[in-house]
Write a protein that holds these residues in place. Structure first.
Motif, mmCIF file in Angstrom:
data_model
loop_
_atom_site.group_PDB
_atom_site.id
_atom_site.type_symbol
_atom_site.label_atom_id
_atom_site.label_comp_id
_atom_site.label_asym_id
_atom_site.label_seq_id
_atom_site.Cartn_x
_atom_site.Cartn_y
_atom_site.Cartn_z
ATOM 1 N N TYR A 36 -45.810 -44.666 39.125
ATOM 2 C CA TYR A 36 -45.544 -43.232 39.250
ATOM 3 C C TYR A 36 -44.432 -42.782 38.308
ATOM 4 N N LEU A 37 -43.416 -43.606 38.125
ATOM 5 C CA LEU A 37 -42.335 -43.250 37.204
ATOM 6 C C LEU A 37 -42.859 -43.134 35.777
ATOM 7 N N ALA A 38 -43.717 -44.049 35.379
ATOM 8 C CA ALA A 38 -44.300 -43.981 34.039
ATOM 9 C C ALA A 38 -45.149 -42.721 33.890
ATOM 10 N N ALA A 39 -45.895 -42.370 34.922
ATOM 11 C CA ALA A 39 -46.721 -41.166 34.858
ATOM 12 C C ALA A 39 -45.860 -39.904 34.810
ATOM 13 N N LEU A 40 -44.761 -39.885 35.544
ATOM 14 C CA LEU A 40 -43.864 -38.725 35.516
ATOM 15 C C LEU A 40 -43.210 -38.563 34.147
ATOM 16 N N LYS A 41 -42.910 -39.673 33.491
ATOM 17 C CA LYS A 41 -42.326 -39.596 32.153
ATOM 18 C C LYS A 41 -43.323 -39.050 31.138
ATOM 19 N N GLY A 42 -44.614 -39.139 31.437
ATOM 20 C CA GLY A 42 -45.646 -38.663 30.529
ATOM 21 C C GLY A 42 -45.917 -37.175 30.612
ATOM 22 N N ILE A 43 -45.313 -36.480 31.573
ATOM 23 C CA ILE A 43 -45.509 -35.034 31.688
ATOM 24 C C ILE A 43 -44.641 -34.348 30.632
ATOM 25 N N PRO A 44 -45.226 -33.513 29.781
ATOM 26 C CA PRO A 44 -44.455 -32.863 28.708
ATOM 27 C C PRO A 44 -43.360 -31.939 29.267
ATOM 28 N N GLU A 46 -42.261 -29.370 27.861
ATOM 29 C CA GLU A 46 -42.593 -27.976 27.556
ATOM 30 C C GLU A 46 -43.208 -27.262 28.758
ATOM 31 N N LEU A 47 -43.913 -28.007 29.586
ATOM 32 C CA LEU A 47 -44.510 -27.394 30.776
ATOM 33 C C LEU A 47 -43.436 -26.928 31.750
ATOM 34 N N TYR A 48 -42.409 -27.744 31.925
ATOM 35 C CA TYR A 48 -41.311 -27.352 32.804
ATOM 36 C C TYR A 48 -40.557 -26.149 32.230
ATOM 37 N N GLU A 49 -40.354 -26.141 30.907
ATOM 38 C CA GLU A 49 -39.661 -25.015 30.271
ATOM 39 C C GLU A 49 -40.464 -23.737 30.403
ATOM 40 N N ALA A 50 -41.781 -23.826 30.210
ATOM 41 C CA ALA A 50 -42.634 -22.644 30.367
ATOM 42 C C ALA A 50 -42.621 -22.149 31.804
ATOM 43 N N ALA A 51 -42.594 -23.068 32.760
ATOM 44 C CA ALA A 51 -42.534 -22.664 34.163
ATOM 45 C C ALA A 51 -41.196 -21.998 34.479
ATOM 46 N N PHE A 58 -38.898 -24.540 42.275
ATOM 47 C CA PHE A 58 -39.008 -25.992 42.239
ATOM 48 C C PHE A 58 -40.324 -26.441 42.859
ATOM 49 N N PHE A 59 -40.665 -25.876 44.009
ATOM 50 C CA PHE A 59 -41.888 -26.282 44.702
ATOM 51 C C PHE A 59 -43.143 -25.873 43.933
ATOM 52 N N GLN A 60 -43.093 -24.763 43.228
ATOM 53 C CA GLN A 60 -44.228 -24.373 42.393
ATOM 54 C C GLN A 60 -44.400 -25.334 41.223
ATOM 55 N N LYS A 61 -43.302 -25.784 40.645
ATOM 56 C CA LYS A 61 -43.381 -26.770 39.563
ATOM 57 C C LYS A 61 -43.990 -28.074 40.077
ATOM 58 N N VAL A 62 -43.562 -28.493 41.252
ATOM 59 C CA VAL A 62 -44.100 -29.727 41.817
ATOM 60 C C VAL A 62 -45.592 -29.570 42.085
#
Length: 156
Positions: A36-44, A46-51, A58-62
């Protein structure tokens, strides 16, 4: 030293299954966390910045970013955990033997009892086949869900 009463964890029907499941879950926790840690590191990022720009909480991002990206991994781990859960016969046999009062009686232990303790090989084999077909059906359904998912590698 602390004058606590003696705890009979495995002899209490209300606590016995929890005491059997906890070591199994604890033993498989490490490899799952690494995956799961490796998969979380693979999330760009830019998606968090756009959100953040869109005003997502926080809950919407999750919900919309993390769960969306981890859905294939969650499905794969659900299949593995389900199959592994039905293989818990060894822990039940070693810790409680199906007791107290049948509180930790699981399907795999019942198949083992029928086949090797009561020597009802036909019934035990039939139960094992039914369990195998159910697990294969569940796995096929999960693979059908995964067939719609597009897999990508992380660009890091």
């Amino acid at each position: 030293f602390l004058h606590l009463p003696v705890q009979k964890w495995l002899q209490d029907p209300n606590l016995a299954m929890i005491c059997v499941v906890f070591p199994i879950a604890w033993a498989s926790l490490g490899s799952g966390c690494i995956i799961y840690l490796a998969a979380l590191k693979g999330i760009p990022d830019e998606l968090y910045e756009a959100a953040d720009i869109d005003g997502a909480s926080f809950f919407q991002k999750v919900r919309y970013i993390v769960f969306a990206y981890l859905k294939p991994l969650l499905v794969i781990n659900a299949v593995g955990a389900t199959i592994y859960g039905f293989k818990s016969t060894d822990a039940v046999l070693a810790m409680t033997g199906g007791g107290p009062n049948g509180a930790t009686q699981v399907v795999g232990y019942e198949i083992w009892q029928r086949s090797f303790l009561f020597l009802e090989f036909g019934r035990g084999t039939a139960m094992a086949w039914i369990l195998g077909v159910l697990l294969l059906s569940f796995t096929a359904y999960q693979l059908k869900i995964l067939n719609k998912v597009e897999f990508r590698t992380a660009n890091r």
